[in-house]
Write a protein that holds these residues in place. Structure first.
Motif, PDB file in Angstrom:
ATOM      1  N   UNK A  88       0.941  -0.891  -0.145  1.00  0.00           N
ATOM      2  CA  UNK A  88       0.301  -0.174  -0.521  1.00  0.00           C
ATOM      3  C   UNK A  88       1.147   0.969  -0.346  1.00  0.00           C
ATOM      4  N   UNK A  89       1.695   1.241   0.775  1.00  0.00           N
ATOM      5  CA  UNK A  89       3.328   2.322   0.585  1.00  0.00           C
ATOM      6  C   UNK A  89       3.471   2.412  -0.401  1.00  0.00           C
ATOM      7  N   UNK A  90       4.245   1.076  -1.124  1.00  0.00           N
ATOM      8  CA  UNK A  90       4.164   1.090  -2.346  1.00  0.00           C
ATOM      9  C   UNK A  90       3.642   2.216  -3.641  1.00  0.00           C
ATOM     10  N   UNK A  91       2.470   1.537  -3.192  1.00  0.00           N
ATOM     11  CA  UNK A  91       1.748   1.986  -4.175  1.00  0.00           C
ATOM     12  C   UNK A  91       1.062   3.348  -4.001  1.00  0.00           C
ATOM     13  N   UNK A  92       0.615   2.975  -3.267  1.00  0.00           N
ATOM     14  CA  UNK A  92      -0.572   4.560  -2.895  1.00  0.00           C
ATOM     15  C   UNK A  92      -0.445   5.671  -2.084  1.00  0.00           C
ATOM     16  N   UNK A  93       1.197   5.360  -1.692  1.00  0.00           N
ATOM     17  CA  UNK A  93       1.547   6.167  -0.938  1.00  0.00           C
ATOM     18  C   UNK A  93       0.998   6.005   0.554  1.00  0.00           C
ATOM     19  N   UNK A  94       0.378   5.057   1.070  1.00  0.00           N
ATOM     20  CA  UNK A  94      -0.374   4.874   2.429  1.00  0.00           C
ATOM     21  C   UNK A  94       0.025   4.367   3.440  1.00  0.00           C
ATOM     22  N   UNK A  95       0.314   4.039   4.659  1.00  0.00           N
ATOM     23  CA  UNK A  95       0.231   2.970   5.880  1.00  0.00           C
ATOM     24  C   UNK A  95      -1.357   2.551   5.987  1.00  0.00           C
ATOM     25  N   UNK A  96      -0.730   0.807   6.182  1.00  0.00           N
ATOM     26  CA  UNK A  96      -2.164   0.184   6.744  1.00  0.00           C
ATOM     27  C   UNK A  96      -1.873  -0.473   7.715  1.00  0.00           C
ATOM     28  N   UNK A  97      -2.455  -1.079   8.468  1.00  0.00           N
ATOM     29  CA  UNK A  97      -2.297  -2.017   9.596  1.00  0.00           C
ATOM     30  C   UNK A  97      -2.776  -2.889   9.553  1.00  0.00           C
ATOM     31  N   UNK A  98      -2.408  -4.283   9.805  1.00  0.00           N
ATOM     32  CA  UNK A  98      -2.739  -6.113   9.854  1.00  0.00           C
ATOM     33  C   UNK A  98      -3.071  -5.916  11.363  1.00  0.00           C
ATOM     34  N   UNK A  99      -4.881  -6.269  11.342  1.00  0.00           N
ATOM     35  CA  UNK A  99      -5.713  -6.930  12.837  1.00  0.00           C
ATOM     36  C   UNK A  99      -6.609  -7.610  12.912  1.00  0.00           C
ATOM     37  N   UNK A 100      -7.181  -7.672  13.904  1.00  0.00           N
ATOM     38  CA  UNK A 100      -8.092  -8.674  13.604  1.00  0.00           C
ATOM     39  C   UNK A 100      -8.363 -10.668  13.536  1.00  0.00           C
ATOM     40  N   UNK A 101      -6.662 -10.675  13.389  1.00  0.00           N
ATOM     41  CA  UNK A 101      -6.348 -12.245  12.459  1.00  0.00           C
ATOM     42  C   UNK A 101      -8.152 -13.171  13.383  1.00  0.00           C
ATOM     43  N   UNK A 102      -7.991 -13.726  12.765  1.00  0.00           N
ATOM     44  CA  UNK A 102      -8.905 -15.372  13.356  1.00  0.00           C
ATOM     45  C   UNK A 102      -7.570 -16.213  13.421  1.00  0.00           C
ATOM     46  N   UNK A 103      -8.202 -17.187  14.920  1.00  0.00           N
ATOM     47  CA  UNK A 103      -7.449 -17.548  15.592  1.00  0.00           C
ATOM     48  C   UNK A 103      -6.603 -18.900  14.182  1.00  0.00           C
ATOM     49  N   UNK A 104      -7.298 -18.984  13.435  1.00  0.00           N
ATOM     50  CA  UNK A 104      -6.845 -19.959  12.572  1.00  0.00           C
ATOM     51  C   UNK A 104      -5.581 -19.372  11.545  1.00  0.00           C
ATOM     52  N   UNK A 105      -5.738 -17.433  11.715  1.00  0.00           N
ATOM     53  CA  UNK A 105      -3.973 -17.631  10.653  1.00  0.00           C
ATOM     54  C   UNK A 105      -4.218 -16.765   9.551  1.00  0.00           C
ATOM     55  N   UNK A 106      -5.960 -17.318   8.835  1.00  0.00           N
ATOM     56  CA  UNK A 106      -6.553 -17.085   8.346  1.00  0.00           C
ATOM     57  C   UNK A 106      -7.194 -16.214   7.241  1.00  0.00           C
ATOM     58  N   UNK A 107      -7.832 -15.339   8.048  1.00  0.00           N
ATOM     59  CA  UNK A 107      -8.239 -14.093   7.970  1.00  0.00           C
ATOM     60  C   UNK A 107      -8.302 -12.972   8.711  1.00  0.00           C
ATOM     61  N   UNK A 108      -7.882 -11.564   8.157  1.00  0.00           N
ATOM     62  CA  UNK A 108      -7.353 -10.620   9.189  1.00  0.00           C
ATOM     63  C   UNK A 108      -8.365  -9.348   8.442  1.00  0.00           C
ATOM     64  N   UNK A 109      -8.197  -8.435   8.621  1.00  0.00           N
ATOM     65  CA  UNK A 109      -8.218  -6.929   8.439  1.00  0.00           C
ATOM     66  C   UNK A 109      -6.920  -6.124   7.891  1.00  0.00           C
ATOM     67  N   UNK A 110      -7.320  -5.147   6.777  1.00  0.00           N
ATOM     68  CA  UNK A 110      -6.394  -4.437   6.687  1.00  0.00           C
ATOM     69  C   UNK A 110      -7.065  -3.081   6.089  1.00  0.00           C
ATOM     70  N   UNK A 111      -6.832  -1.744   7.606  1.00  0.00           N
ATOM     71  CA  UNK A 111      -7.550  -0.946   7.813  1.00  0.00           C
ATOM     72  C   UNK A 111      -6.147  -0.036   7.047  1.00  0.00           C
ATOM     73  N   UNK A 112      -6.945   0.971   6.461  1.00  0.00           N
ATOM     74  CA  UNK A 112      -6.122   1.960   5.526  1.00  0.00           C
ATOM     75  C   UNK A 112      -6.619   3.112   6.362  1.00  0.00           C
ATOM     76  N   UNK A 113      -5.224   4.265   6.863  1.00  0.00           N
ATOM     77  CA  UNK A 113      -5.136   4.625   7.457  1.00  0.00           C
ATOM     78  C   UNK A 113      -5.347   6.031   6.740  1.00  0.00           C
TER      79      UNK A 113
END
Length: 186
Positions: A88-113
């Motif tokens: 996201x930083x490389x192509x859009x110049x924005x920072x994003x964070x990864x949150x809300x992982x499920x127990x299996x580590x197969x689902x998460x959220x990417x939140x754009x600042x």
């Protein structure tokens, strides 16, 4: 000779020649407006934006891998972090964070600042149900498919719809084993 260290998204973004951000934002807005005119139904526009993004993502991954020097990610968690922090930083110049992982580590959220696609945008009442930035979900899905990860990418929160953030949910459906067109003994 030691392999080159991975480059940060910020370093790549700073060194890449790019189009004026306002021009890019206005051009994207014109595309969305034209799709609304041509397709008339918001759900059809959402699908078209996702498909356009997918087509971009399957091509963008080559540039990403070539310019970032990122080595193969160990798992889906590391992949999500690389997308958020470098992609996201490389192509859009924005920072994003990864949150809300499920127990299996197969689902998460990417939140754009921040989201440069929505500068100058205000959705009219006639566009309820439109995921204006759906092209981004398609880009992520297409890029991940090219590195053998079948995913489902959906918008959870969208500030254009009154939410407090831009949040994409990325769900790993299947890790596809890579097939090589050659055999080791040839």
């Amino acid at each position: 000779m030691a392999p080159a260290a991975p480059r940060s998204g910020e370093a790549i973004f700073a060194s890449v020649e790019r189009v004026n951000a306002e021009l890019f934002t206005l051009t994207y807005g014109a595309i969305v407006r034209q799709l609304l005119t041509d397709l008339e139904e918001v759900e059809a526009v959402n699908k078209q934006l996702d498909q356009m993004g997918y087509n971009i993502g399957i091509r963008l991954i080559d540039e990403f891998l070539a310019k970032s020097n990122v080595s193969r990610c160990v798992d889906f968690k590391e992949t999500a972090e690389v997308i958020a922090k470098v992609g996201f930083k490389m192509f859009l110049g924005v920072t994003a964070s990864v949150t809300n992982w499920d127990a299996e580590g197969t689902c998460c959220s990417i939140v754009l600042e921040d989201n440069p696609l929505v500068d100058f945008v205000e959705l009219p009442d006639t566009c309820q149900g439109l995921y204006y930035c759906n092209i981004l979900s398609g880009v992520v899905r297409g890029a991940l498919e090219m590195v053998s990860m079948k995913t489902e990418v959906t918008w959870i929160r969208d500030m254009l719809r009154g939410d407090d953030a831009y949040e994409l949910q990325v769900k790993l459906l299947k890790q596809v084993p890579e097939e090589y067109p050659y055999k080791d003994d040839e």
